[in-house]
Design an enzyme around this catalytic site. Structure first.
Site, mmCIF file in Angstrom:
data_model
loop_
_atom_site.group_PDB
_atom_site.id
_atom_site.type_symbol
_atom_site.label_atom_id
_atom_site.label_comp_id
_atom_site.label_asym_id
_atom_site.label_seq_id
_atom_site.Cartn_x
_atom_site.Cartn_y
_atom_site.Cartn_z
ATOM 1 N N ASP A 46 13.236 -4.987 1.376
ATOM 2 C CA ASP A 46 11.831 -4.900 0.998
ATOM 3 C C ASP A 46 10.981 -5.910 1.775
ATOM 4 O O ASP A 46 11.416 -7.042 2.030
ATOM 5 C CB ASP A 46 11.718 -5.204 -0.510
ATOM 6 C CG ASP A 46 10.305 -5.057 -1.032
ATOM 7 O OD1 ASP A 46 9.817 -3.921 -1.051
ATOM 8 O OD2 ASP A 46 9.691 -6.079 -1.405
ATOM 9 N N GLU A 97 12.153 -2.316 5.484
ATOM 10 C CA GLU A 97 10.773 -1.856 5.294
ATOM 11 C C GLU A 97 9.872 -2.656 6.230
ATOM 12 O O GLU A 97 9.713 -3.861 6.072
ATOM 13 C CB GLU A 97 10.313 -2.079 3.849
ATOM 14 C CG GLU A 97 8.968 -1.408 3.616
ATOM 15 C CD GLU A 97 8.084 -2.056 2.560
ATOM 16 O OE1 GLU A 97 7.111 -1.417 2.145
ATOM 17 O OE2 GLU A 97 8.348 -3.202 2.170
#
Ligand code: NOJ
Length: 524
Positions: A199, A262
């Site tokens: 993330d 990401e």
């Protein structure tokens, strides 16, 4: 370039599960791990090779799980570690890999590390986070609105948070943080997960001198306030790649694990994350189909730009949607969403499919009283809230779409059309979006040209984009009409393998074929 011995993550399809909205089994209106296990049969039927599950860890849910309070456990809302183990073995029994979210940039403010850190300036974990005497020390803003600095009255310093103030950023320059977070990776790999989706990776390290970010001259009032500054000193710092190399060293200690990152970055920076000498990510998420204008020439240019930028050995990947962005069917329209599906499943590179996109789900309007996403509250009225793309899966025509029992209250409303647009109905319909996805996935699996073959642009004009995929003498052509008018196009000819309309196939095609409005075809 064709690939001889592809890994599972190269030829496979990744399916993103947003666990709160996939399947509820205990009628609290929120999806859970037993729910995912229960639906593995569906995923297997669809042809999914891997599931990536958004965060399931203990969390106060300020950002619905992206505020982690314990990296090595499961939130009771979703189940237990035993439920997770059961899910993993059931998925593996069906040859489905399991990827979990890894959130290294920030913890929850309720994580024991932060609770200790903010207790006194002398605490053991104080330096695990980023503190400043000045309030604020610079102009850095949060992705989710307002200053990225939060004053802590108890200890008279401000801490940095790239997202919500309930999500303080970790200090990755501290070796103790690095070790603790690498241990988290080992914990999940030891437990048998096949990969992690990392993330907010570009945010991991911040400028040591806390320099102001420059204004973005292209920004205009009314646009996302975060874009008013160019995040020069808060994202994509050179040290991030050093930490990626640490992640890679850990994952290389296990067989066939995959690292997906990401990264909202321009292509030339994105590809840097493949790293040098195998020290980078396997798949730096490529979100450019989400960002691109839906126009044939633009998409062709994007694909070519990406293909050219990829480093030797760097495996491409494509994403059409996720839990943070408006649904593809709302962005390009339901008719073009079928063309988009064909594009996603025929481009060179690993496709990631977001749950519900296989049904053509659209953004669901959320009445004010039902808003959940803090982003909609912090930055209201700009359409940045993410609830509309996070609504529950629509499994059948019952009251709550089979997501939870009819007596339960789903945490977000289902789309008004759920009685018509659902898995049960579309499974039976030979022309549905779901059937199209399933057929595309099956064709991709059956044809090495599509899963691992080379890519070559054939044609691109204002409306039509056509390309060829080829592997070991097998050649497949794809022609996509991105407009709502019929268009003539030239293809090398062959047998029609699939049309997005699902009403014609298996005939031989002439060199010039007519694509109907919103139609894509695969010819082999
Ligand atoms: C990206 C995630 O996809 C998003 O949902 C989350 O809010 C932020 N990172 C912060 O973790």
């Amino acid at each position: 370039m064709a690939v001889d011995q592809p890994g599972w993550w190269q030829c496979g399809l990744v399916y993103q599960i947003y666990p709160r909205s996939f399947q509820d089994t205990n009628d609290d209106g929120v999806g859970d791990l037993p729910g995912i296990t229960q639906r593995l049969g569906y995923l297997h039927w669809l042809g999914v090779d891997a599931i990536w599950i958004s965060p399931i860890f203990p969390s106060p849910m300020a950002d619905f799980g992206y505020d982690v309070a314990d990296y090595c456990d499961i939130d009771p809302l979703f189940g237990t570690l035993e439920d997770f183990d059961r899910l993993t073995s059931a998925a593996h029994a069906r040859d489905i890999k399991v990827i979990v979210d890894y959130v290294p940039n920030h913890t929850s403010d309720q994580h024991p590390w932060f609770i200790d850190a903010r207790s006194t300036r002398q605490s053991e974990h104080r330096d695990w986070y980023l503190w400043s005497d000045a309030n604020p020390p610079n102009n850095w803003i949060s992705v989710f609105g307002g200053s990225a600095w939060q004053w802590d009255t108890a200890t008279n310093q401000a801490y940095y948070h790239a997202y919500l103030r309930e999500q303080p950023d970790l200090n990755w320059r501290n070796p103790a943080v690095q070790q603790a977070m690498l241990d988290v990776l080992r914990f999940w790999f030891d437990r048998g997960v096949d990969g992690v989706r990392i993330d907010a990776l570009r945010q991991l390290v911040k400028d040591r001198d806390l320099r102001d970010n420059p204004p973005n001259p292209a920004w205009q009032p009314g646009q996302d306030p975060y874009a008013s500054l160019t995040p020069l000193y808060t994202t994509d710092q050179p040290e991030v790649l050093e930490h990626v190399a640490q992640f890679r060293e850990v994952s290389d200690g296990y067989p066939e694990r995959v690292l997906i990152g990401e990264l909202w970055l321009p292509i030339e920076r994105l590809v840097a994350y493949y790293g040098v000498d195998g020290r980078g990510l396997h798949l730096p998420f490529n979100f450019h189909l989400i960002l691109a204008q839906w126009q044939a020439r633009q998409i062709a240019r994007l694909v070519e730009q990406y293909e050219v930028a990829l480093p030797a050995g760097g495996w491409p990947n494509w994403v059409l949607g996720n839990h943070d962005r408006p649904r593809i069917a709302s962005r390009v329209g339901v008719a073009q969403a079928r063309v988009a599906a064909m594009l996603l499943l025929t481009l060179r590179g690993t496709p990631t499919l977001y749950q519900g996109d296989e049904l053509g789900l659209e953004n669901v309007p959320i009445p004010d009283a039902l808003i959940q996403d803090p982003v909609e509250r912090n930055v209201p009225g700009l359409g940045l809230g993410r609830d509309p793309e996070r609504t529950p899966m629509q499994w059948d025509a019952t009251n709550n779409g089979g997501f939870c029992s009819t007596e339960a209250q789903p945490w977000l409303p289902l789309a008004a059309d759920h009685a018509l647009r659902n898995v049960a109905t579309q499974r039976e319909d030979p022309r549905s979006m779901l059937t199209l996805y399933r057929r595309l996935i099956a064709l991709r699996r059956a044809m090495p040209a599509l899963s691992v073959g080379s890519y070559r642009t054939l044609h691109a004009d204002e409306h039509v984009f056509a390309f060829t995929r080829e592997s070991g003498g097998q050649r497949v052509h794809v022609a996509l009409n991105l407009s709502d008018q019929p268009r003539m196009t030239r293809l090398p000819g062959g047998e029609l393998l699939l049309s997005t309309h699902l009403d014609r196939e298996r005939g031989s095609t002439a060199e010039t074929i007519e694509l109907r409005a919103d139609e894509g075809v695969i010819v082999g």
